[in-house]
Structures are given as structure tokens and as C-alpha cells.
Design a protein around this motif. Structure first.
Motif, PDB file in Angstrom:
ATOM      1  N   ASP A 197     -52.292  -5.563 -55.182  1.00 12.43           N
ATOM      2  CA  ASP A 197     -52.719  -6.741 -56.134  1.00 12.43           C
ATOM      3  C   ASP A 197     -52.356  -8.055 -55.309  1.00 12.43           C
ATOM      4  O   ASP A 197     -51.589  -8.271 -54.474  1.00 12.43           O
ATOM      5  N   PRO A 198     -53.157  -9.112 -55.729  1.00  8.48           N
ATOM      6  CA  PRO A 198     -52.610 -10.483 -55.106  1.00  8.48           C
ATOM      7  C   PRO A 198     -51.159 -10.974 -55.347  1.00  8.48           C
ATOM      8  O   PRO A 198     -50.903 -10.501 -56.577  1.00  8.48           O
ATOM      9  N   PRO A 199     -50.637 -11.601 -54.552  1.00 10.16           N
ATOM     10  CA  PRO A 199     -49.328 -12.084 -55.087  1.00 10.16           C
ATOM     11  C   PRO A 199     -49.434 -13.173 -55.859  1.00 10.16           C
ATOM     12  O   PRO A 199     -50.673 -13.780 -55.924  1.00 10.16           O
ATOM     13  N   PRO A 246     -76.140 -13.237 -40.094  1.00 12.06           N
ATOM     14  CA  PRO A 246     -75.042 -12.968 -41.168  1.00 12.06           C
ATOM     15  C   PRO A 246     -75.240 -13.413 -42.561  1.00 12.06           C
ATOM     16  O   PRO A 246     -75.899 -14.476 -42.702  1.00 12.06           O
ATOM     17  N   VAL A 247     -74.472 -12.920 -43.393  1.00 17.60           N
ATOM     18  CA  VAL A 247     -74.626 -13.239 -44.666  1.00 17.60           C
ATOM     19  C   VAL A 247     -73.445 -14.161 -45.028  1.00 17.60           C
ATOM     20  O   VAL A 247     -72.171 -13.675 -44.689  1.00 17.60           O
ATOM     21  N   LEU A 248     -73.389 -15.400 -45.207  1.00 19.13           N
ATOM     22  CA  LEU A 248     -72.169 -16.376 -45.839  1.00 19.13           C
ATOM     23  C   LEU A 248     -71.760 -15.552 -47.181  1.00 19.13           C
ATOM     24  O   LEU A 248     -72.453 -15.950 -48.265  1.00 19.13           O
ATOM     25  N   VAL A 249     -70.557 -15.539 -47.253  1.00 26.73           N
ATOM     26  CA  VAL A 249     -69.955 -14.787 -48.261  1.00 26.73           C
ATOM     27  C   VAL A 249     -68.863 -15.911 -49.006  1.00 26.73           C
ATOM     28  O   VAL A 249     -68.862 -16.229 -50.232  1.00 26.73           O
ATOM     29  N   LYS A 250     -67.913 -16.553 -48.409  1.00 31.50           N
ATOM     30  CA  LYS A 250     -67.208 -17.402 -48.780  1.00 31.50           C
ATOM     31  C   LYS A 250     -66.797 -18.343 -47.884  1.00 31.50           C
ATOM     32  O   LYS A 250     -66.566 -18.335 -46.788  1.00 31.50           O
ATOM     33  N   GLN A 251     -66.646 -19.513 -48.501  1.00 28.39           N
ATOM     34  CA  GLN A 251     -66.543 -20.850 -47.710  1.00 28.39           C
ATOM     35  C   GLN A 251     -64.959 -21.480 -48.114  1.00 28.39           C
ATOM     36  O   GLN A 251     -64.330 -21.104 -48.888  1.00 28.39           O
ATOM     37  N   ASP A 252     -64.443 -22.102 -47.053  1.00 29.12           N
ATOM     38  CA  ASP A 252     -63.278 -22.748 -47.272  1.00 29.12           C
ATOM     39  C   ASP A 252     -62.418 -21.826 -47.604  1.00 29.12           C
ATOM     40  O   ASP A 252     -61.477 -21.812 -48.551  1.00 29.12           O
ATOM     41  N   LEU A 253     -62.115 -20.819 -46.798  1.00 29.49           N
ATOM     42  CA  LEU A 253     -60.895 -19.945 -46.900  1.00 29.49           C
ATOM     43  C   LEU A 253     -59.549 -20.276 -46.778  1.00 29.49           C
ATOM     44  O   LEU A 253     -59.242 -21.299 -46.245  1.00 29.49           O
ATOM     45  N   ALA A 308     -64.672  -7.765 -51.717  1.00 25.99           N
ATOM     46  CA  ALA A 308     -64.994  -8.666 -53.002  1.00 25.99           C
ATOM     47  C   ALA A 308     -63.244  -8.591 -53.368  1.00 25.99           C
ATOM     48  O   ALA A 308     -63.174  -9.702 -53.928  1.00 25.99           O
ATOM     49  N   ALA A 309     -62.609  -7.620 -53.595  1.00 26.35           N
ATOM     50  CA  ALA A 309     -61.313  -7.441 -54.248  1.00 26.35           C
ATOM     51  C   ALA A 309     -60.360  -8.338 -53.598  1.00 26.35           C
ATOM     52  O   ALA A 309     -59.742  -8.983 -53.904  1.00 26.35           O
ATOM     53  N   GLY A 310     -60.526  -8.175 -52.237  1.00 25.23           N
ATOM     54  CA  GLY A 310     -59.539  -8.794 -51.325  1.00 25.23           C
ATOM     55  C   GLY A 310     -59.619 -10.380 -51.212  1.00 25.23           C
ATOM     56  O   GLY A 310     -58.741 -10.950 -51.026  1.00 25.23           O
ATOM     57  N   LEU A 311     -60.883 -10.880 -51.745  1.00 24.91           N
ATOM     58  CA  LEU A 311     -61.125 -12.273 -51.794  1.00 24.91           C
ATOM     59  C   LEU A 311     -61.421 -12.941 -52.831  1.00 24.91           C
ATOM     60  O   LEU A 311     -61.852 -14.067 -53.108  1.00 24.91           O
ATOM     61  N   ASN A 312     -61.250 -12.299 -54.157  1.00 23.73           N
ATOM     62  CA  ASN A 312     -61.466 -12.502 -55.621  1.00 23.73           C
ATOM     63  C   ASN A 312     -62.772 -12.872 -55.899  1.00 23.73           C
ATOM     64  O   ASN A 312     -63.061 -13.771 -56.148  1.00 23.73           O
ATOM     65  N   LEU A 313     -63.596 -12.340 -55.216  1.00 27.63           N
ATOM     66  CA  LEU A 313     -65.060 -12.333 -55.323  1.00 27.63           C
ATOM     67  C   LEU A 313     -65.856 -11.359 -56.414  1.00 27.63           C
ATOM     68  O   LEU A 313     -65.025 -10.454 -56.514  1.00 27.63           O
TER      69      LEU A 313
END
Lengths: 380, 178, 629
Positions: A288-290, C142-149, C117-122
């Protein structure tokens, strides 16, 4: 034809063997498919043997280590009788047992104290791969180990599971060049990403120059990577060097300080349902995220995103001249004790001399190679 | 071989009478032990990681059996077993060891394989060949940009070559006497 | 292939008997050659196999669809957008390094998407939809998935992009827009975002493709073509751990052009601060050129939140409630101008000869027209007032009478001359028109006759007439400059466009200016805006937003019913250099809007003093003096 096959039997067999293996390779490469069955068999065949050897080795090593220590004592006590020696030998054997038990207890204690659910595992071998830093542990999917799980010791993090088989798993060590994990410095809460280097020390990347990291400081896991739970020790900073975009921070990992014999695999959701997935596909276990850090900065704008917003990883200017200008005029207003746009007090004087807090310097003409499409204004 | 009219004689047949025989258990146990050694021992003394025991064993059995077919099969089996314990795609060690088995068996028909000097040279040669061909394969087939460190390879080959003589001497004891 | 040793074998058989004693050596020789052939055969086979492999497996299909462990990847090098600078070259909008996540479609596996998606909250469904939209484009894009990480995102990506987990993840370093974090000029500048599906179908964005970052609002949109750079790309070979091994081909990115605005950060900052916590707008123009010196709309939003992926939470916050922070009130708020309309009325009266400068009307606190009583804002009345006093005291009764005499169409003629009721043509998208009613307008839109009684309300800037703050600034600025209207613009242009002109009698203009000077300096309604040493002139205005009946009904809360406060001011009195329009929504009275204009005007003249000092003396401050000026 039969004659030819007979005559060139050797070559035929050779070519057949090579062709078969090429086909196997081609299958794996083209379809990204894993020949999981063969690996499962091989690992299944090797694991019990390795486990037996490891058990034999570790008890022998402990026995002899303590035995030789005692030999010196015995030389000092030449007078002691052989039957006493015999008792002592017995004693030693017991003590060796105890030492193993001690370690197991330390591990068990850690397991108990730690919030995470872990299972203990023995390292039973290296892989035959040429360059990778990968070890095999004696716990596999049968014990609830999944691909993507964290592997730790009470001293720190060790690696992550990159392949889980019924009786054993591969663990990619943190020193492998393809390993990475999210870390956080203890003192200044600086976020970074740990990267393996292929040798003893590891690198912490993406730490901007203005962030403060000192040698001797400890890094802990941040939980950002969704592999390691937050707060596990990673290692001590040995060297900090300024870099081009980011600082070069080298850390001596602490997890493997006392050798690598017993490790803990961090498990969660042991009793989860078994998902039905395509063959060869292993779901990647994810933490889970922290919880958000309380130190996230809030914005000046009333309608700005709330504190839960995480600051993006950026380098370069953090504010433009516009922000500096607003700050400056705000200071002027405060110095004159007035709120702009309110009646009373007359017009403010914008030319008062402020203490030289934040001088706004005009930007150099932007993009020198491309002149702006317009000339400068005809203003006084 | 059954046709007495054949004027052309297979070299394998010529030397077949010199071929050594082994128990099936030996043929399975020894390579397995070699692979286990490679997986397990370097954990405690990393220096021993340079020992390519599976290769040396492959070469030994291929030399002593003197049959290219046996060499091919033996090499392929050992190689695949090694592959399955590595992180690489299956077949890389397999192909290399298949070739090693074949060539070792072919060479056995031309050399006095009991001679220590010959064993030393062959050990050196095959280890070098093995490392080189593995490099060629991973470059050519997988496109991995491994660097080929010639000096290192030569040193490793030499180290293994010196192990060859005593190792083969021990393995000789396992031969079946007619 | 096997014929060669066969032939050899036959040759050996046909040897004469004389050579038989040599047959021993001969056999050995032959054996050696046969062995050689064997090896050669194997070598040839291997060679052919390798060739076959390279053609069929490694480089099979497209060149880019390679083995998992040997990939040629196309990594875009994103071009930074041009900076946005104020009139002195100070940076308003900058770029900063940031990271984006792209997914390489060459080795993308659908079952990985949920994990990513789960790892990046998307939202995994959103990523899938995004990938689907790219279906028609070449595989290597490539496909842009998330900016401003965030650092957390980077840690996740780095720790999961190994060959065994999610090798399709691609970390791309790019230039992220850095906007003023205070929301300064947010509406004027606008923001950027990924081009949307409907936009791609519109003519304006047709030349862009899926995944491009384009200006979505404000100047970012208006000057998108200029600001946008040309992306480069690198074709690289990566190994199994995702590291680049070799660069096959590299095209540099071309950065976008910088945009030099007419905005002055000094004035902008003061105006922003003066409107802090209020709802309203400020527009400052140079009437001599049409240059916009400052344009503020409050409440504002944080354009930085749009630069990455805007959170649903923030978007909800922006779009709910009555504040409507996304509205650029400077060009989109259309409200009745109230008394700020009176200078135009006065001009129409004088120019048409309907009244003379010295004509007077009596104000008892109201008057009846067409059977309806119209109140003056001053209940006790202004007594007998002439034009000058009627402007200074903002006497409604004077203008009721004037309007009654003029008639709606004469009013409309002069108002339209000044630009009321049509777009100013400023270089911003989404400008509102405002409205100037006339008999023709009513007939066209409502198919009804204009009633003379309606003219009375219009005469004091109420009724159907509406303006935007920009329109008002431009209109009054042109009138007090003697009938010259330059098109308002935000970007410095090489040559100012030819202005619209009207032939007004200078003495008429002077009368109006004199009245407006009195508003501020002769104890008029804008007395609070007086500035020592500056001939600051102006006109207040208070305008009803809802009808009296509705206000009394109690259906609306005070926030929605209170009057808007207006102020239009300029300085100096002769040849004005700056004109400022201020709108305070629900600001009750123009007198409250006046100090805002005062502070903006003051900062303009204070800056002039600084600049003069700097050109003559050693500059006391390092700021405000851009190099090369």
C-alpha cells in the motif's frame, strides 16, 4: 537418405540438438514467454539438495567455530581429563545448537516486533547467471512468497523477489545494477531513489543539489516504491559529491553486513484468493502507499490544492520573477502597514527602500538564438 | 557399422573400443554435483565462482565416451540444467555446451585423452571456447552488450585448466572396468 | 552438401593398385579431410542459422519489435515551451525539469497495466483508454501516462522497470511549465495540458497529435504555435536492465519562442495584491498604444495544478460554488457599467449638441419619466447641476434628462463608437461582447419596439447595457484620449495596428475630462483615490446586478444581490498614459473600487520615477533595469 542420415549421424544429432534449443530460445524471446515448467522442475530438483547441504554446512560451521575457540582453552588446561573433554565436547555441541537458536530467536523477535508479516528463509545458493546479483532462497510460492516482495534482515533491506517457484525464489540483491528502491534520509527527510551499482556500495539518485544530505547519515526505506514497507534501514551515507543535475550519494548497505544466510521475506495478504491469470504470468505483489508526510508545504493561493498534494520531483527554478515581484510588493505593503486597494491613508509609496531581502533581478533576454518576434516597447 | 562392405570407416568406430564406460548414476550424479557446487559454493568463497565445473565435467565425459552423439546429449542436458537455474532464457548455456560436447567427443578421436598435458590444453581450449561462444551468442541472439574481457577470460581458462588434471584424475576412478 | 565427401570417397576407391601401399597414409589423409569437412559443414550451418535468426527472430516484423532483452526504443526528447516574459523581460512563466512516465507500446503487456496504475495511483481503465487512442499511431510512439512525477512515483518506476517486472515503463525527463504560484495573471496566461480528443477534431488543434501538450487557455492557447517547440527524438538500444547502450539516432528538440508581453509585473503585482480575497477584475491599458499593462481576475486558480495531472479534488473545488475562479472576469464578466457609463453619455450629449457645457438640470432626488419615478442615488438630491457637477457628483437625474433628450439610438451610436457592445479584439480567447441596446437590437432579438422609458435606465448605465472591464477601459481610454482607440493587446507587436478614430471636438473631450478630474480631486465620489502629484482622473460606478423586485424578494443572499462597484480612472489628465478599469463584484459602491485603481496608477508613476532615477543616477536597486535597455 537413410544412408546419409546414418553416415552423418553425429552432425544430424548435433544440428537437431542446436535447432531444438534455438527454437526454445526463439519461443522465449519472441513471445516473451517463460518456460516456467522447466525452471520449476530444475529448481524443485535442486532446492532439497541445496537445503540439505546448507543445513549440514551451517551446523558444521557453527560447531567447528565454537570448537576451535575452545581448543585454545583446552591447551591451557592440559591437565584436564579426557572424560571431561568428552563432556565439554558435548557441551560445545549444545552451545552450537544454542547459537543457531539465538540467531533464529533474534530473527523471530524481529518478526514479532515488526508490523509487517514476514517469513524466514535461508539463502541456499547463487544463480549461474554471469553478471546478475541474484540469490536463491528456500521459500517459494508454497510458503506464500510472491514476485515483487521485499527481502530484508533485521539489519536492513536485502533485495526483492524477482521470481517465485514452488519451493524456492530468486532474490535480486540491492547491489544489482537493475535494482532500485525508494529511500528517505533520516535527518532531513530527503527523498531519493536507491540504485544498485554492481558492487558493494549503492547510489542514491534524484536528490537535488539544494537538499541536504551528510555523510554518516542513515537512509531508510520510504515506502514510495511499493515494495519495501516504510522505515526499514537501508544503510549509512559514505560519500556525498555534487553532481550535474543531482547529487551523487553513496551508501553502504547495512542489510548484508552480517553475511547473508537467513533473510526475511515481507509477505502480506497470505490468505488472499488465488487469482486466475494467464500461464507464465505472475502478479506483482504491491505494498500500500505510505501515509503522507505531514511536512508537505501548503500553497499561498487560497484555492490551491490541499496539503495532501505531494510535491513533484523538480529541479531548476522553484519560482519565477512574478512570484518574487509579488513578494516584494507584499513586503512594501507590510512596511507601510497598508492593504492595497483599501481607501484611507492615501496612495502608498512604492519607492521606499526595503531591506535588501529578495532583490528581483531582471531575466537575461530569453532564448538568445531566437529573437523575440517584437521589438521593445516605445515606453518612457 | 554393420555393413562389412563399407570401405569408409567411421572414426568413432575406430576408437570405440577405447571408450570408457560409466555407471548411469555417475553420469547423472557428477554433473548435478558440479552444478550444485557452482550454485552453492561461491556464496562462501566468491573466488570459486570462476570454476566452471559443469563445463569441465561435460568435457570430461565427452572426451571419455568418445561418442559425439553422447557428447551432444550430455552437453545439452548439463547446459539446460544450468540455464534453468540462471536468470537467462533457456538454451544459452545449452547451445554452448552442446557444441562443446560435440567438439570434445570429436577431438577425443584424435588425442590420447589420458595424457595430463592433453587434458590441460583441452581444458584451457574448451573453457575459452565456451566463454567466447557464450559471448557471441548473447550478443548475436539476445543482443546483450556484454563486453568480452580477453585477459580475464584467458586467466579464468588457465585456472580451470589447472583444475582439469586433478579433477579428471578423480573422475577416472569412477570408470567401469570391463 | 554431402556430395563432396562422397566424391572423395569414390576417388579413393578408383586409385590404381600401385598406390596401395600408400593407402594407410591416404586413409589418414582422407579422414583428416573428412573431419575438416564436418567442421566446415557445422560452421556453415551455424552461420546460416545465425542469419536466419537475425532475420526471422531478432529483426522480425518491424525493426522495432525486438526481443524483450534487446530493444530499440524511441525515446522522445520533449521540447521546452517558450518562456513568457513581462515588458521588461522579467520571467512570468518559466520551465523546470520534471519527469514524465511513458509506456513503450512495443513490449506493453495488458496485464501489467493494473499494477502500474496501482503503483502510480492512476485509473487503470483510463490508461487503457489512453493506449487505445494511440492504436492508430506507429508502435514506437510511446504513450504518456503521467506527468510531473513525485519522488515517490520515480521510486516506484525505477524499482519496477526491470526486465522481470514492468520493462515497458519509460522515465522521460522533460520541461514542466512553472507558473507564478500565487496565481498571478493566471487567467491571462492560461495553462497547458494534453490535447483532448474533441480538441483534436477542431480546426485549431488539427495539426497536433495525441499526447501533445498544448495551450488550453489564455495566452498559452492564443500563442500556442509560437510557444510550442519541436520535439526531438532518440532511437536507442537498451539492454535487459533497461539501460541505454547505444544511441542510434538523435534529433535535438527545438525550444519554443519566448513571448514578450506588454504586461508590467510591477503593476500586475500591485493589482493582484489589491484584489486579494475579493471577487473582481483590474485592467490597465496604455491608451496611446493599446498595450495591456496589467490584467487581473480574482479569485484565481493555480495554473501549476494544470501543468501535471489536475486532481479531481482540485477541479471540483474550482468549479463548485459561486466564485467561478476559472472565469477571466477582465474579459468575460459582463455587467452593467453603472455611472462609469456617464462620460459616454456626456460626450454624446455634447457632440450631438443636445446639451451645452453650461446647461443645467434640477435634481430633487428623483424624477418621473413616462409615468415612472426614477430615483437619484442621492435621496436629498443634488439641486441644480451642470454637466461638470453632474459628473463629479454622479447625479442620476441629470443623465435621466440627458438620456431622455438623446434617445436610445444616439446613445448607442456614441457608445458603439467607443467600443461598447462589441469585442475589443484583444489577443485572448473567449472574450465576451458586452451589450449596447438599441431599437434595432430590440427588434432583432426580441421582435419588440423599444420603449422610451427603457432609455432612462440605460442613461445611467443600467438596463440592458453591459460591458466587460477591458471594454470599459478601452472605451473610456479612447474617449479621454480624444477619440483614438488602439486595439488592446498583450503581446508586443512590431507595429501597432491602425487605431479607430472619431472626430470629437477637443473642448467636449476636455469638459468630460474636467468632470472626471473633479470626481477624484474636487471632493467627488472618487475622492479617496486622490494621488499627490498625479493628475489622476476617474469615474465611480455602482451597478445593480438584479432588479429591485428580485432583491426585495429575499430569494437571493446578500452576496448575490449587492451592487457591483466600478471605477474607471486615467492619468495624467492631458494625453493620458494609463487607464485603469476596476470591477469589484458585490463591491457595493464604486468608491470602494477607486483605491484599487489609485494604487495601480501610483505604482505606474512611482516606477517612472525609479526608471528616470536609474537612467540619470547610479541605480539604487538592482531590479527593474533589464540588461540591454
Amino acid at each position: 537418405m537413410e544412408f546419409l542420415l546414418h553416415r552423418y549421424r553425429n552432425q544430424t544429432v548435433l544440428l537437431a540438438a542446436i535447432l531444438a534449443q534455438l527454437a526454445l530460445l526463439a519461443y522465449q524471446v519472441k513471445s516473451d514467454g517463460e518456460v516456467r515448467l522447466i525452471r520449476v522442475w530444475a529448481i524443485g530438483a535442486v532446492t532439497p539438495l541445496a537445503r540439505v547441504i546448507e543445513a549440514a554446512r551451517s551446523s558444521t560451521v557453527h560447531f567447528f567455530r565454537d570448537y576451535f575457540v575452545l581448543l585454545d582453552v583446552r591447551e591451557d588446561n592440559q591437565r584436564l581429563k579426557t572424560d571431561l573433554d568428552h563432556v565439554r565436547m558435548e557441551n560445545q555441541f549444545l552451545r552450537s545448537e544454542l547459537s543457531t537458536a539465538d540467531r533464529a530467536r533474534a530473527l523471530a523477535l524481529f518478526q514479532q516486533q515488526s508490523q509487517s508479516k514476514t517469513i524466514a528463509a535461508h539463502v541456499i545458493g547463487n544463480t549461474t547467471a554471469v553478471s546478475a546479483k541474484v540469490v536463491i532462497i528456500d521459500r517459494g510460492t508454497g510458503s506464500g512468497v510472491q514476485k515483487g516482495m521485499a527481502v530484508i534482515t533485521p539489519d536492513g533491506i536485502v533485495g526483492k523477489v524477482t521470481g517465485a517457484y514452488p519451493t524456492a525464489s530468486y532474490v535480486l540483491l540491492i547491489t544489482d545494477p537493475s535494482f532500485a528502491a525508494g529511500v528517505l534520509s533520516q535527518k532531513h527527510r530527503v527523498h531519493g531513489t536507491l540504485k544498485g551499482q554492481g558492487y558493494g556500495t549503492v547510489l542514491i539518485d534524484y536528490v537535488q543539489s539544494e537538499q541536504k544530505v551528510e555523510p554518516g547519515e542513515w537512509f531508510y526505506t520510504s515506502g514510495d516504491d511499493r515494495i519495501f514497507p516504510k522505515g526499514l534501514p537501508v544503510g549509512e551515507v559514505s560519500v556525498v559529491r555534487p553532481g550535474k543535475a543531482y547529487q551523487q550519494i553513496f551508501v553502504t548497505p547495512s542489510g548484508m553486513r552480517n553475511g547473508l544466510e537467513e533473510v526475511l521475506v515481507v509477505v502480506e495478504g497470505v490468505h488472499g484468493p488465488i487469482p486466475e491469470n494467464p500461464p507464465g504470468f505472475q502478479p506483482v505483489h504491491m505494498q500500500d502507499p505510505p501515509p503522507a508526510e505531514a511536512d508537505a508545504e501548503s500553497s499561498a493561493l487560497p484555492g490551491a490544492p490541499s496539503v495532501t498534494q505531494v510535491t513533484p520531483a523538480r529541479s531548476g527554478p522553484q519560482a519565477t520573477d512574478a512570484d518574487k515581484m509579488v513578494d516584494r510588493y507584499r513586503q512594501i505593503g507590510e512596511a507601510e502597514r497598508r492593504v492595497y486597494g483599501q481607501s484611507g491613508g492615501g496612495a502608498p509609496n512604492f519607492n521606499i527602500n526595503l531591506p535588501p531581502a529578495s532583490p528581483v533581478t531582471a531575466a537575461p533576454p530569453a532564448s538568445p538564438s531566437r529573437p523575440s518576434p517584437s521589438p521593445s516597447a516605445k515606453r518612457p | 557399422m554393420t555393413d562389412p562392405q563399407a570401405t569408409f570407416v567411421d572414426p568413432a568406430v575406430l576408437r570405440k573400443k577405447d571408450a570408457s564406460k560409466f555407471k548411469a548414476a555417475t553420469l547423472i550424479g557428477v554433473p548435478l554435483a558440479a552444478i550444485l557446487f557452482q550454485v552453492y559454493v561461491p556464496r562462501f568463497s566468491p573466488f570459486l565462482a570462476y570454476l566452471e565445473l559443469p563445463l569441465l565435467v561435460t568435457v570430461y565425459f565427452s572426451l571419455m565416451r568418445r561418442s559425439p552423439v553422447a557428447g551432444v546429449i550430455f552437453g545439452a542436458c548439463v547446459g539446460l540444467a544450468q540455464d534453468s537455474l540462471s536468470h537467462n532464457p533457456l538454451g544459452m548455456f545449452g547451445i554452448v555446451k552442446t557444441l562443446v560436447g560435440y567438439f570434445a567427443a570429436s577431438m577425443s578421436q584424435r588425442f590420447a585423452v589420458q595424457n595430463s598435458l592433453v587434458r590441460l590444453v583441452l581444458g584451457f581450449f574448451f573453457l575459452f571456447f565456451h566463454q567466447f561462444f557464450y559471448w557471441v551468442l548473447s550478443r548475436g541472439l539476445l543482443g546483450e552488450e556484454l563486453t568480452f574481457d580477453l585477459e580475464r577470460t584467458l586467466v579464468v581458462a588457465a585456472l580451470n585448466a589447472f583444475v582439469t588434471v586433478p579433477l579428471y584424475h578423480i573422475l577416472d576412478k569412477l570408470r567401469l572396468v570391463d | 552438401m554431402p556430395t563432396v565427401p562422397n566424391h572423395d570417397h569414390l576417388a579413393q576407391e578408383n586409385r590404381p593398385d600401385a598406390a596401395r601401399r600408400l593407402s594407410q597414409d591416404d586413409t589418414r589423409f582422407a579422414l583428416g579431410r573428412i573431419a575438416g569437412f564436418q567442421y566446415l559443414t557445422v560452421a556453415v550451418f551455424l552461420f546460416l542459422l545465425t542469419g536466419f535468426w537475425v532475420l526471422q527472430v531478432r529483426d522480425g516484423e518491424t525493426n522495432s519489435q525486438l526481443a524483450e532483452r534487446n530493444r530499440i526504443k524511441t525515446v522522445p526528447v520533449l521540447a521546452p515551451r517558450g518562456k513568457i516574459l513581462d515588458r521588461d523581460g522579467r520571467v512570468i512563466v518559466d520551465n523546470q525539469a520534471a519527469f514524465s512516465l511513458m509506456l513503450a507500446r512495443e513490449n506493453l503487456k495488458d496485464e501489467h497495466i493494473d499494477g502500474i496504475a496501482a503503483g502510480l495511483n492512476l485509473d487503470a481503465a483510463e490508461i487503457r483508454a489512453r493506449i487505445k487512442r494511440f492504436a492508430s499511431r506507429p508502435k514506437y510512439v510511446p504513450v504518456l501516462v503521467k506527468q510531473d512525477l513525485t519522488p515517490a512515483d520515480i521510486a516506484f518506476v525505477e524499482s519496477h522497470r526491470d526486465a522481470d517486472t514492468y520493462p515497458e515503463m519509460e522515465l522521460v525527463r522533460n520541461q514542466q511549465r512553472l507558473y507564478p504560484r500565487t496565481g498571478l495573471a493566471a487567467h491571462t496566461i492560461g495553462y497547458v495540458g494534453e490535447v483532448s480528443e474533441p480538441e483534436l477534431n477542431s480546426a485549431e488543434f488539427a495539426k497536433y497529435s495525441q499526447g501533445d501538450i498544448v495551450g488550453k487557455a489564455g495566452l498559452e492557447r492564443q500563442y500556442n504555435d509560437l510557444l510550442i517547440g519541436i520535439d526531438g527524438q532518440r532511437r536507442v538500444v537498451v539492454d535487459s536492465s533497461g539501460r541505454e547502450r547505444e544511441v542510434l539516432e538523435s534529433t535535438e528538440a527545438t525550444p519554443g519562442n519566448s513571448l514578450h508581453l506588454t504586461l508590467d509585473l510591477d503593476l500586475q503585482a500591485v493589482a493582484e495584491l489589491a484584489l486579494e480575497g475579493k471577487r473582481g477584475a483590474v485592467v490597465a491599458l496604455d491608451p496611446r498604444t493599446g498595450e495591456v499593462l496589467s490584467m487581473v481576475s480574482r479569485p484565481a486558480f493555480d495554473p501549476n495544478a494544470f501543468a501535471g495531472h489536475i486532481t479531481a479534488e482540485y477541479w471540483k473545488q474550482l468549479t463548485s460554488g459561486n466564485d467561478n475562479p476559472m472565469l477571466n472576469r477582465a474579459i468575460q464578466a459582463q455587467f452593467a457599467p453603472g455611472s462609469t457609463f456617464k462620460p459616454i453619455m456626456a460626450l454624446a450629449g455634447l457632440e450631438t449638441g443636445t446639451i451645452e457645457d453650461h446647461d443645467t438640470f434640477h435634481c430633487p432626488g428623483g424624477a418621473t419619466f413616462f409615468g415612472r419615478y426614477f430615483k437619484c442615488w442621492q435621496k436629498k438630491g443634488h439641486g441644480t447641476v451642470n454637466l461638470h457637477h453632474s459628473i463629479v457628483q454622479s447625479c442620476d437625474v441629470f443623465f435621466y434628462n440627458l438620456g431622455n433628450k438623446l434617445g436610445i439610438d444616439e446613445i448607442a451610436r456614441y457608445a458603439e463608437m467607443a467600443g461598447i457592445g462589441k469585442k475589443t479584439g484583444i489577443d485572448l480567447p473567449g472574450e465576451a461582447e458586452g451589450l449596447m441596446p438599441s431599437t434595432k437590437w430590440k427588434l432583432r432579438t426580441q421582435r419588440q419596439k423599444w420603449y422610451a422609458g427603457e432609455t432612462i435606465s440605460v442613461a445611467i448605465g443600467q438596463g440592458a447595457v453591459t460591458v466587460t472591464p477591458l471594454q470599459l477601459a478601452s472605451a473610456i481610454g479612447g474617449v479621454v484620449s480624444g477619440g483614438v482607440w488602439y486595439k488592446p493587446h498583450l503581446v508586443k507587436t512590431a507595429a501597432a495596428a491602425e487605431p479607430r478614430r472619431a472626430e470629437f471636438r477637443p473642448e467636449n473631450v476636455a469638459s468630460i475630462v474636467s468632470g472626471m478630474y473633479g470626481v477624484v480631486n474636487e471632493g467627488g465620489t472618487g475622492a479617496g483615490a486622490r494621488i499627490e502629484g498625479v493628475e489622476f482622473s476617474g469615474k465611480t460606478g455602482s451597478a445593480q446586478r438584479v432588479s429591485n423586485d428580485l432583491r426585495k424578494s429575499g430569494l437571493l443572499d446578500k452576496d448575490q444581490t449587492s451592487d457591483n462597484g466600478w471605477f474607471i480612472g486615467f492619468a495624467p489628465r492631458q494625453n493620458p498614459e494609463i487607464v485603469v478599469a476596476v470591477l469589484l463584484e458585490g463591491g457595493e459602491h464604486g468608491a470602494l473600487a477607486a483605491p484599487v485603481a489609485r494604487d495601480v496608477i501610483k505604482s505606474y508613476f512611482d516606477k517612472k520615477i525609479r526608471v528616470t532615477q536609474q537612467t540619470t543616477l547610479q541605480p539604487p536597486l538592482a531590479l527593474l533595469h533589464p540588461p540591454g535597455r
